[in-house]
Design an enzyme around this catalytic site. Structure first.
Site, short mmCIF file in Angstrom:
data_model
loop_
_atom_site.label_atom_id
_atom_site.label_comp_id
_atom_site.label_asym_id
_atom_site.label_seq_id
_atom_site.Cartn_x
_atom_site.Cartn_y
_atom_site.Cartn_z
N SER A 136 0.80 -1.30 0.15
CA SER A 136 0.01 -0.15 0.01
C SER A 136 0.61 1.28 0.00
CB SER A 136 -0.81 0.01 1.29
OG SER A 136 -1.60 -1.31 1.25
N1 SAM Z 1 -0.11 -5.32 4.09
C1 SAM Z 1 0.59 -5.76 2.84
C2 SAM Z 1 1.94 -4.93 2.61
O1 SAM Z 1 2.38 -4.32 3.83
O2 SAM Z 1 2.84 -5.39 1.50
C3 SAM Z 1 -0.09 -5.16 1.57
C4 SAM Z 1 -1.38 -6.03 1.45
S1 SAM Z 1 -2.15 -6.28 -0.03
C5 SAM Z 1 -2.69 -4.60 -0.20
C6 SAM Z 1 -3.38 -7.03 0.40
C7 SAM Z 1 -3.26 -8.51 0.60
O3 SAM Z 1 -4.24 -9.44 1.19
C8 SAM Z 1 -2.59 -9.41 -0.55
O4 SAM Z 1 -1.25 -9.83 -0.31
C9 SAM Z 1 -3.79 -10.37 -0.67
O5 SAM Z 1 -3.06 -11.61 -1.00
C10 SAM Z 1 -4.16 -10.57 0.91
N2 SAM Z 1 -5.75 -11.23 0.88
C11 SAM Z 1 -6.56 -10.95 0.37
N3 SAM Z 1 -7.56 -11.79 0.79
C12 SAM Z 1 -6.96 -12.44 1.83
C13 SAM Z 1 -7.64 -13.39 2.62
N4 SAM Z 1 -8.74 -13.78 2.91
N5 SAM Z 1 -6.65 -13.69 3.83
C14 SAM Z 1 -5.50 -13.30 4.10
N6 SAM Z 1 -4.96 -12.48 2.95
C15 SAM Z 1 -5.65 -12.11 2.03
#
Ligand code: SAM
Length: 208
Positions: free
Chosen positions: A52
């Site tokens: 993000s």
């Molecule tokens: N917090 C992260 C960072 O600092 O790099 C960025 C997160 S990215 C915007 C959103 C993440 O949520 C992705 O890696 C995606 O694979 C994960 N995601 C989506 N649905 C999910 C779920 N049900 N459980 C766990 N992770 C999930």
């Protein structure tokens, strides 16, 4: 970057400023994106996901009002950068982060170890179900957008625990929701800034 986030008002708390100074974003982005690591933009991290924008993370950390020693569940580990910032505020052993892509979780673990945050627990699973094994949490922070607050999350909050999550009817546009567990277990819900996160995909969120 940290100075710019302070000057523009995204960072207000000294603990949030210290966290941004403690976690080098360049260590969490792909080698080819290192020149852009300190720009206020999301960047690709593989598996069609992004790290993000720093200003968005600062808004979420400010909204969470975290104190040292509080227990945090992050949903959506991605690169591990947001987990590192959380760890710098509450202590690494108080952070568990859940990611649905095993490949991203593995890289995040390596990134966290390389930057001194080895004690953050990274688990692979569906964060729409929370992570009951380590509950209760003082904060559940989601970094992917859900259509509504999943039923599983409120029951995993400690008293006065907070949910900070992008919630919206569209899979790519949300409002940051801050929900606090009141004395009788009821959620007091407040809406913050509009935002645009990748979708939370899971049993209590968007379908795959
Ligand atoms: N917090 C992260 C960072 O600092 O790099 C960025 C997160 S990215 C915007 C959103 C993440 O949520 C992705 O890696 C995606 O694979 C994960 N995601 C989506 N649905 C999910 C779920 N049900 N459980 C766990 N992770 C999930």
């Amino acid at each position: 970057m940290t100075d710019r986030l302070v000057r523009s008002g995204y960072i207000r708390r000294p603990s949030v400023r210290a966290a941004f100074l403690a976690a080098p974003r360049e260590a969490f982005v792909r080698p080819e994106d290192r020149d852009e690591a300190y720009q206020d933009v999301p960047l690709p991290i593989g598996s069609s996901q992004t790290i993000s924008a720093p200003s968005m993370i600062a808004i979420m950390l400010e909204e969470a009002s975290l104190e040292p020693g509080e227990r945090v569940l992050e949903i959506g580990t991605g690169s591990g950068y947001h987990a590192a910032l959380l760890a710098a505020i509450v202590g690494a052993k108080n952070v568990v982060s859940i990611e649905r892509h095993a490949g991203l979780a593995g890289r995040a673990k390596a990134n966290l170890a390389a930057t001194g945050f080895r004690e953050v627990a990274v688990v692979v699973g569906d964060g729409s179900l929370g992570y009951p094994e380590r509950a209760p949490y003082d904060c559940v922070m989601a970094t992917a957008g859900a259509p509504r607050i999943p039923d599983a999350w409120p029951g995993q909050l400690a008293p006065r625990g907070r949910i900070v999550a992008p919630i919206g009817a569209s899979a790519h546009g949300q409002v940051l929701v801050i929900a606090t567990r009141g004395p009788e277990g009821r959620l007091e819900v407040r809406e913050g800034t509009p935002c645009a996160f990748v979708p939370l995909i899971g049993a209590q969120a968007w379908p795959a």
